[in-house]
Design a protein around this motif. Structure first.
Motif, PDB file in Angstrom:
ATOM      1  N   GLN A   1       0.980   8.079 -10.435  1.00  0.00           N
ATOM      2  CA  GLN A   1       1.637   9.286  -9.841  1.00  0.00           C
ATOM      3  C   GLN A   1       2.304   8.610  -8.613  1.00  0.00           C
ATOM      4  N   ARG A   2       3.884   8.361  -8.805  1.00  0.00           N
ATOM      5  CA  ARG A   2       4.451   7.628  -7.916  1.00  0.00           C
ATOM      6  C   ARG A   2       5.217   8.491  -7.029  1.00  0.00           C
ATOM      7  N   ASP A   3       5.156   7.729  -5.562  1.00  0.00           N
ATOM      8  CA  ASP A   3       5.868   8.425  -4.596  1.00  0.00           C
ATOM      9  C   ASP A   3       6.767   7.259  -3.899  1.00  0.00           C
ATOM     10  N   LEU A   4       7.269   7.794  -2.640  1.00  0.00           N
ATOM     11  CA  LEU A   4       7.753   6.472  -1.698  1.00  0.00           C
ATOM     12  C   LEU A   4       7.707   6.981  -0.374  1.00  0.00           C
ATOM     13  N   VAL A   5       7.555   5.934   0.414  1.00  0.00           N
ATOM     14  CA  VAL A   5       7.547   5.995   2.020  1.00  0.00           C
ATOM     15  C   VAL A   5       8.541   5.216   2.685  1.00  0.00           C
ATOM     16  N   VAL A   6       9.089   5.712   3.637  1.00  0.00           N
ATOM     17  CA  VAL A   6      10.126   5.145   4.527  1.00  0.00           C
ATOM     18  C   VAL A   6       9.764   5.058   5.907  1.00  0.00           C
ATOM     19  N   ALA A   7      10.146   4.016   6.528  1.00  0.00           N
ATOM     20  CA  ALA A   7       9.872   3.849   8.064  1.00  0.00           C
ATOM     21  C   ALA A   7      10.714   2.897   8.591  1.00  0.00           C
ATOM     22  N   VAL A   8      11.033   3.172   9.942  1.00  0.00           N
ATOM     23  CA  VAL A   8      12.204   2.427  10.567  1.00  0.00           C
ATOM     24  C   VAL A   8      11.875   1.538  11.777  1.00  0.00           C
ATOM     25  N   ASN A   9      12.360   0.296  11.981  1.00  0.00           N
ATOM     26  CA  ASN A   9      12.145  -0.374  13.044  1.00  0.00           C
ATOM     27  C   ASN A   9      12.784   0.013  14.275  1.00  0.00           C
ATOM     28  N   PRO A  10      12.140   0.265  15.413  1.00  0.00           N
ATOM     29  CA  PRO A  10      12.762   1.040  16.322  1.00  0.00           C
ATOM     30  C   PRO A  10      13.750  -0.018  16.975  1.00  0.00           C
ATOM     31  N   VAL A  11      14.938   0.681  17.827  1.00  0.00           N
ATOM     32  CA  VAL A  11      16.087  -0.126  18.118  1.00  0.00           C
ATOM     33  C   VAL A  11      15.515  -0.576  19.583  1.00  0.00           C
TER      34      VAL A  11
ATOM     35  N   LEU B   1       2.512  -6.441   5.541  1.00  0.00           N
ATOM     36  CA  LEU B   1       3.509  -5.924   6.420  1.00  0.00           C
ATOM     37  C   LEU B   1       3.864  -6.321   7.679  1.00  0.00           C
ATOM     38  N   PRO B   2       3.069  -6.816   8.409  1.00  0.00           N
ATOM     39  CA  PRO B   2       3.600  -7.628   9.793  1.00  0.00           C
ATOM     40  C   PRO B   2       4.706  -8.619   9.495  1.00  0.00           C
ATOM     41  N   GLY B   3       4.395  -9.422   8.442  1.00  0.00           N
ATOM     42  CA  GLY B   3       5.328 -10.371   8.244  1.00  0.00           C
ATOM     43  C   GLY B   3       6.675  -9.882   7.710  1.00  0.00           C
ATOM     44  N   TRP B   4       6.808  -8.806   6.990  1.00  0.00           N
ATOM     45  CA  TRP B   4       7.991  -8.037   6.449  1.00  0.00           C
ATOM     46  C   TRP B   4       8.571  -7.551   7.633  1.00  0.00           C
ATOM     47  N   VAL B   5       7.839  -6.897   8.515  1.00  0.00           N
ATOM     48  CA  VAL B   5       8.538  -6.196   9.508  1.00  0.00           C
ATOM     49  C   VAL B   5       9.280  -7.211  10.689  1.00  0.00           C
ATOM     50  N   ARG B   6       8.714  -8.447  10.507  1.00  0.00           N
ATOM     51  CA  ARG B   6       9.243  -9.718  11.634  1.00  0.00           C
ATOM     52  C   ARG B   6      10.697  -9.944  10.985  1.00  0.00           C
ATOM     53  N   LEU B   7      11.008  -9.713   9.637  1.00  0.00           N
ATOM     54  CA  LEU B   7      12.257  -9.961   9.015  1.00  0.00           C
ATOM     55  C   LEU B   7      13.279  -8.833   9.358  1.00  0.00           C
ATOM     56  N   LEU B   8      12.768  -7.779   9.757  1.00  0.00           N
ATOM     57  CA  LEU B   8      13.776  -6.510   9.985  1.00  0.00           C
ATOM     58  C   LEU B   8      14.678  -6.741  11.232  1.00  0.00           C
ATOM     59  N   ARG B   9      16.028  -6.256  11.126  1.00  0.00           N
ATOM     60  CA  ARG B   9      16.584  -6.167  12.093  1.00  0.00           C
ATOM     61  C   ARG B   9      16.334  -4.782  13.009  1.00  0.00           C
ATOM     62  N   PRO B  10      16.588  -4.922  14.283  1.00  0.00           N
ATOM     63  CA  PRO B  10      16.330  -3.465  15.144  1.00  0.00           C
ATOM     64  C   PRO B  10      17.338  -2.380  14.010  1.00  0.00           C
ATOM     65  N   GLY B  11      16.426  -1.142  13.924  1.00  0.00           N
ATOM     66  CA  GLY B  11      16.969  -0.220  13.145  1.00  0.00           C
ATOM     67  C   GLY B  11      16.818  -0.339  11.713  1.00  0.00           C
ATOM     68  N   GLY B  12      16.339  -1.467  11.337  1.00  0.00           N
ATOM     69  CA  GLY B  12      16.144  -1.609  10.032  1.00  0.00           C
ATOM     70  C   GLY B  12      15.219  -0.833   9.376  1.00  0.00           C
ATOM     71  N   ALA B  13      15.023  -0.625   8.097  1.00  0.00           N
ATOM     72  CA  ALA B  13      13.967   0.116   7.433  1.00  0.00           C
ATOM     73  C   ALA B  13      13.465  -0.329   6.215  1.00  0.00           C
ATOM     74  N   VAL B  14      11.850   0.032   6.329  1.00  0.00           N
ATOM     75  CA  VAL B  14      11.063  -0.544   5.000  1.00  0.00           C
ATOM     76  C   VAL B  14      11.077   0.716   4.134  1.00  0.00           C
ATOM     77  N   GLY B  15      11.209   0.424   2.650  1.00  0.00           N
ATOM     78  CA  GLY B  15      10.695   1.479   1.648  1.00  0.00           C
ATOM     79  C   GLY B  15      10.083   1.028   0.801  1.00  0.00           C
ATOM     80  N   ILE B  16       9.053   1.650   0.457  1.00  0.00           N
ATOM     81  CA  ILE B  16       7.811   1.311  -0.348  1.00  0.00           C
ATOM     82  C   ILE B  16       7.715   2.334  -1.206  1.00  0.00           C
ATOM     83  N   ALA B  17       7.669   1.957  -2.632  1.00  0.00           N
ATOM     84  CA  ALA B  17       7.076   2.813  -3.949  1.00  0.00           C
ATOM     85  C   ALA B  17       5.739   2.621  -4.098  1.00  0.00           C
ATOM     86  N   LEU B  18       4.906   3.665  -4.433  1.00  0.00           N
ATOM     87  CA  LEU B  18       3.535   3.507  -4.457  1.00  0.00           C
ATOM     88  C   LEU B  18       2.932   4.252  -5.421  1.00  0.00           C
ATOM     89  N   ASN B  19       1.772   3.866  -5.727  1.00  0.00           N
ATOM     90  CA  ASN B  19       1.061   4.770  -6.831  1.00  0.00           C
ATOM     91  C   ASN B  19      -0.089   5.486  -5.811  1.00  0.00           C
TER      92      ASN B  19
END
Length: 344
Positions: free
Chosen positions: A334-344, A278-296
């Protein structure tokens, strides 16, 4: 407000079909909380003449109807007249290519295309790019891209797609599939495969495509890019530029499909993989960008995933609207998804 009835797409996957109305209700709830706030009423399943629809009220102009048209399961939309007749409403979809781009590749473990579209939609709606999704070419990264289901859905929208995967067979399959599909469709494109090197060391290989929706678009320089890397997802920030993506969208490993290299073996434990990546993925996000992850949630509980997103500096979206996506895939998933946003 007008009254609407949405007929959902039939799904070849019978297990997913049992959840499709509830997932459509959840996706519309996120839409009502984001891009169409105050203009879309509560959605609910409703049986009409033996057919199940998802119905809702809405004050929808052309833009609002375009958002509804791109709901992952939207098959047909009707406006209900005062005498409860159904008047068809044209669906103006973003789709830039033929839908066999999504359906031709078939393999064990492939994520349902409707769910892939849902995950992409919900992540973009949560991000600062929600207002641009109908007009601009967004940039999407799937850091566990497998054989490219998310990449192909991104392309269907006419957006730029990037991916990372550590499995050489998956990399080769996608690198063979996409140029062949583009040739069959007679679409202008270039495709190259090369070593992936950074600061004198070889990280793996990369596959790059530039394409256009038409000959005129190609001549005008209006092109779409696809870039995939055969490397460990924990190297993501070494592969792509910082703050270069609008959203990061991926399936976390369910315990059987995806992973990264660790100690010479393939790492498939979702919590460890997410925590390290996650730390590496977050560095690639623009401000206001979001991460969406499907998980079991049987192997990575929702609250654990939200805590990891918070620890990575993101702001989770965890209202009631975002808690309606859990559904059964099979006995072990049992699948769900989570979403979080990179603060501007």
């Amino acid at each position: 407000m007008s009254r609407y009835a949405l007929l959902v797409s039939p799904s070849a996957n019978r297990v997913y079909a049992r959840s499709v109305s509830a997932l459509t209700v959840a996706e519309l709830a996120v839409l009502a909380e984001t891009a169409l706030a105050g203009r879309l009423g509560e959605a609910r399943p409703e049986n009409v003449a033996g057919v199940e629809y998802v119905t809702f009220d809405g004050d929808l102009d052309a833009r609002g109807l375009a958002h509804v048209a791109n709901v992952s399961t939207a098959f047909a939309l009707f406006e209900r007249t005062p005498d409860d007749a159904f008047r068809p409403v044209a669906l103006e979809r973003l789709d830039a290519f033929d839908d066999d781009l999504l359906s031709i590749l078939k393999y064990a473990g492939k994520t349902n295309e409707l769910f892939t579209k849902l995950l992409l939609n919900v992540t973009v709606l949560a991000s600062g790019s929600a207002a641009r999704m109908l007009t601009d070419r967004l940039r999407v990264l799937d850091p566990l891209c497998g054989r490219g289901t998310t990449l192909n859905q991104t392309l269907m929208y006419g957006w730029h797609a990037s991916g990372i995967d550590v499995d050489s067979a998956d990399f080769e399959t996608y690198a063979a599939f996409l140029p062949r599909w583009l040739k069959d469709k007679r679409l202008k494109h270039t495709a190259t495969t090369a070593k992936l090197r950074r600061e004198g060391r070889t990280l793996g290989r990369r596959f790059d495509v530039e394409l256009a929706t038409s000959k005129q678009a190609w001549a005008d320089g209006d092109t779409i890019t696809v870039s995939t890397a055969l490397t460990d997802t924990r190297e993501a920030s070494e592969v792509f530029k910082a703050a270069s993506f609008d959203v990061v969208v991926t399936d976390a490993p369910y315990g059987v499909q995806h992973g990264s290299r660790s100690g010479g073996g393939l790492q498939r434990r979702p919590r460890e993989l997410l925590a390290e990546s996650l730390p590496g993925w977050v560095r690639l996000l623009r401000p206001g960008g979001a991460v969406g992850i499907a998980l079991n949630v049987r192997t990575c509980p929702r609250d654990d995933a939200l805590a990891m997103l918070t620890d990575a500096g993101l702001e989770p979206r965890d209202t009631t609207a975002y808690r309606g996506f859990e559904h059964r895939v099979d006995q072990a998933i049992q699948r769900d998804l989570v979403v979080a946003v990179n603060p501007v």
